[in-house]
Design an enzyme around this catalytic site. Structure first.
Site, PDB file in Angstrom:
ATOM      1  N   ASP A 310     -30.948  25.231  -7.965  1.00  0.00           N
ATOM      2  CA  ASP A 310     -30.066  24.140  -7.590  1.00  0.00           C
ATOM      3  C   ASP A 310     -30.149  23.109  -8.718  1.00  0.00           C
ATOM      4  O   ASP A 310     -31.049  23.153  -9.557  1.00  0.00           O
ATOM      5  CB  ASP A 310     -30.473  23.531  -6.246  1.00  0.00           C
ATOM      6  CG  ASP A 310     -29.304  22.857  -5.541  1.00  0.00           C
ATOM      7  OD1 ASP A 310     -28.329  22.482  -6.217  1.00  0.00           O
ATOM      8  OD2 ASP A 310     -29.364  22.686  -4.313  1.00  0.00           O
ATOM      9  N   CYS A 311     -29.209  22.192  -8.744  1.00  0.00           N
ATOM     10  CA  CYS A 311     -29.056  21.371  -9.953  1.00  0.00           C
ATOM     11  C   CYS A 311     -30.204  20.382 -10.128  1.00  0.00           C
ATOM     12  O   CYS A 311     -30.323  19.419  -9.369  1.00  0.00           O
ATOM     13  CB  CYS A 311     -27.705  20.682  -9.923  1.00  0.00           C
ATOM     14  SG  CYS A 311     -26.360  21.895  -9.984  1.00  0.00           S
TER      15      CYS A 311
END
Length: 792
Positions: A310-311
């Protein structure tokens, strides 16, 4: 954050990692839920395709379509320098100009339509279809609809990609289950049931996006997210970036991962996203048990599929989890555990340093980048205009089919009705009141791009045969009553009243959980005053999460109550057609509507499903209280008679060992095979034509206590049945769907007495017995980390 428009500027933004590492002033991500992404991560880049006809790679096996995708990708990556290799590990890659390899963007969104596409201001490629949010789509209980929506999104994505306006990988679907009602992102999910609904949604959406099950030519690459145990944003100051979720093996196996098993094993998803949170002390993106032992070795994730963080979650392995000593160690721990690609710049900024410190090797980095480019080979990225889907254009975005499917009235749920709906033809004027009546982008929920149009309820009613008296009334969370008098005035001069309210993304969103599940602001007060006017009153409860509508349920002057979710670009028209009877409601709740006190009885960070202490149990399977509206609740405009299909004979007893000894052609494991078909005869005994939806539940006291109240084993939707017409509905029941999960996480089929019951009303009940010895259908692996932490 503003996007950078030049890849040169992107490259210039990369700071020396030594300076960054020396900076010891860090954001407190234990409380802050929004990651501070670097400009490079969110940059706008020039998207194009490699030239395999005349470019530098044209004479290599990289461009040889007869060579396997993996070997082509490996040949390409072998040509990279270490710097070029490291540059390819982030979501925004600068490409390799000397090889004719263009920049690439992994991060594209497709939750219910295209997002993060490069839209034009007007004309071609200025919009894409904006479908209802997934929780509303799932409420339709129509697997075909899910697949159709995903297929249209995929077609539009490829058309945008061909025009250099979108990538070929999408960070969708979100298949976490909606465990606790305060979660801000529950709207993005298929609801609270993991085994049946989330898994079915995962399968249909992924195969729709990718163009089938493991097709030779991928349409787009879907990403199953967020793996695993992710369902809190910022509840009570607990940030998703730093949460450490304590989850038993039993709950991991039974609830938090079965949808990822289906995504990997059955749908052959090509990408999986690891989540921000830790589970049992280990951040998901540095968890080799999750990423290797479970996902690849046990669930059968495709070998050249890739795992994306995930970012910025690779960075979060260091801050705030403190699982790694510093950022370079966090980067090394993540890729060695199995996180192939970093949504962010942690890998790109810190891998050189990690290699210099012998924390990882070039081979560790190559493995993930080869997997990414192997998928690009399957997507035809290198294969020129003759490759599959390269012929899709703007004309394929503007299609009648996309308009028709976007008008998705099927998921709308009728919660309460005393016969007021559909509106009588004698109703000529209507008062429209409330904060959801004159909306635009609110219809879209979150993760959306520009839509071709947005039809609010007010727009739709003004275009109808009804005379409209509109008053805003009150805002979502406002404590002001200033608008009440105009609302009451509009209501008094109308034949009927519709109030549209509830919640929206100002209260539920990514990074934003609720602290309660009550109707916010003064909405209930206004509804109560409207209900005292002696006029027919319909309430539209909007938003993804539920609110406690017990006061509306008990108020006899509130004649009808509809849950409408986030209905997308055609939402107002869909609601009008339900209210006026042009279409009949047949959706069912895919979550439980709890009483307000549920949200304060126990911490939302308590991941245990089974009742204990102040926790009364979570989801319909384990909740011991009385819901306002049950999971699976949904009314019709007509009546149905449901009975066993006489022509279908079902055995009352099955031997477990005999079931498991059967040949199972077409199934990887015998337990995936149906062992009976639950077939019922559905007759419309009323006056209105309507679809019919059903959920099939099982229950038993076989096996160890505690016992779930029931669990979902199947569902279906029949298309329109006219008055006095009948159709058969068949719901297959698999062997595995009758199993329970023991404390070790194993799926076990126990001998004993079972029931299959249709819907909450138990309109048809089938008792059956399983005999023989208990059998373990699937064994949960030992939870241990395969990769030692990096030392620096």
């Amino acid at each position: 954050m503003s996007a950078i428009k030049s890849i040169a500027t992107v490259l210039a933004a990369i700071l020396p990692s030594v300076l960054a590492q020396a900076n010891t002033s860090y954001a407190d991500y234990n409380t802050e839920a929004n990651p501070d992404l670097t400009p490079q991560s969110v940059a706008t880049i020039d998207l194009s395709f490699p030239d395999c006809d005349n470019g530098p790679l044209s004479k290599t096996i990289v461009c040889d379509t007869l060579t396997s995708p993996y070997d082509r990708a490996a040949a390409l990556i072998s040509l990279f320098t270490l710097e070029e290799l490291v540059n390819a590990t982030g979501n925004t890659s600068p490409g390799v100009p000397r090889l004719g390899l263009p920049p690439y963007q992994v991060w594209n969104e497709a939750l219910h339509g295209l997002d993060r596409a490069y839209f034009t201001d007007e004309g071609q490629f200025s919009w894409s279809t904006s479908f209802p949010m997934p929780i509303l789509t799932m409420s339709a209980l129509n697997r075909t609809l899910i697949n159709q929506v995903a297929s249209i999104i995929s077609t539009q994505g490829r058309a945008f990609s061909n025009a250099g306006r979108y990538g070929l990988d999408v960070y969708s679907p979100n298949i976490n289950s909606f465990r606790h009602p305060v979660w801000g992102r529950g709207q993005e999910t298929p609801g609270e049931d993991a085994y049946c609904l989330s898994s079915a949604y995962a399968y249909e959406y992924i195969t729709g996006i990718q163009g089938g099950v493991d097709p030779k030519s991928l349409k787009l690459v879907a990403t199953a997210k967020h793996y695993a145990g992710y369902d809190i944003e910022n509840w009570d100051g607990h940030s998703r970036l730093g949460n450490d979720m304590n989850i038993t093996q039993q709950d991991l196996s039974e609830y938090y991962t079965p949808q990822f098993l289906v995504a990997a094993r059955d749908a052959k998803v090509r990408s999986v996203m690891c989540s921000y949170n830790a589970v049992n002390g280990v951040p998901s993106c540095a968890n080799s048990f999750f990423l290797q032992t479970l996902l690849r070795d046990t669930f059968g994730f495709v070998e050249d599929g890739y795992i994306s963080s995930d970012c910025d979650s690779a960075y979060n392995v260091f801050n705030p989890h403190e699982y790694a000593a510093n950022v370079s160690s966090a980067a090394a721990d993540s890729i060695r555990a199995g996180t192939d690609i970093d949504c962010g710049t942690t890998y790109q900024y810190y891998f050189d340093e990690a290699v210099d410190q012998n924390l990882l090797s070039r081979a560790d980095i190559e493995r993930g980048v080869i997997r990414l480019y192997s998928n690009l080979m399957r997507l035809g990225y290198f294969d020129g205009n003759s490759s599959a889907y390269r012929n899709l254009t703007w004309n394929d975005v503007v299609t009648t089919n996309s308009w028709n499917i976007s008008y998705e009235v099927e998921g709308t749920v009728l919660l309460k009705n005393d016969g007021t709906l559909p509106l009588s033809e004698s109703i000529r004027s209507i008062a429209l009141v409330g904060p959801w009546m004159n909306v635009s982008t609110q219809l879209q929920g979150n993760y959306f791009g520009p839509a071709p149009y947005l039809i609010s309820p007010l727009d739709a009613f003004r275009d109808s045969h009804l005379d409209v008296n509109y008053a805003f009334g009150t805002n979502i969370s406002s404590n002001s009553t200033d608008g009440f008098s105009k609302a009451l005035s509009a209501a008094k001069k109308s034949d009927a009243i519709i109030f549209a309210g509830g919640i929206d993304n100002s209260l539920e969103a990514e990074t934003l959980d609720r602290m309660n599940i009550t109707w916010p602001g003064k909405q209930l007060e206004l509804i109560d005053q409207l209900s005292q006017l002696g006029k027919p009153l319909i309430v539209l409860q909007m938003g993804g999460g539920q609110v406690d509508s017990s006061l509306l349920k008990s108020n006899k002057n509130v004649n009808s109550l509809i849950w409408g979710g986030y209905p997308g670009q055609s939402g107002g028209q869909a609601l009008l057609d339900i209210i006026t009877g042009k279409r009949a409601p047949a959706g069912r709740l895919v979550v439980t509507q709890y009483p307000a006190e549920y949200a304060t009885q126990f911490p939302a960070t308590d991941m245990s499903l089974r009742p204990h202490g102040n926790n009364p149990g979570q989801t319909y399977m384990w909740y011991t209280g009385t819901p306002v509206y049950e999971f699976g609740h949904g009314l019709f405009y007509t009546t149905f008679r449901v009975s066993h299909a006489r022509a279908v004979k079902i055995k009352p007893t099955y031997n477990i060992q005999d079931l498991l000894a059967q040949p199972h052609p077409g199934y990887i494991h015998v337990e995936q095979m149906p062992f009976l078909n639950f077939t019922v005869d559905i007759t419309n005994t009323g006056k209105a034509s309507s679809d019919y939806t059903a959920m099939l539940f099982a229950n038993t006291t076989a096996g160890p206590a505690p016992y779930p109240k029931k669990w979902l084993v199947g569902f279906d939707r029949l298309p329109t049945l006219g008055p006095s017409t009948s159709k058969l509905m068949t719901i297959p029941v698999t062997i595995n769907s009758m199993a329970r999960t023991d404390e070790l996480g194993n799926r076990v089929l126990y001998p004993g007495k079972y029931e299959l019951a249709l819907n909450n009303e138990r309109s048809v009940v089938l008792p059956l017995s399983l005999t023989g010895k208990p059998a373990v259908l699937s064994k949960w692996p030992l939870e241990e980390q395969l990769i030692p932490l990096a030392k620096s």
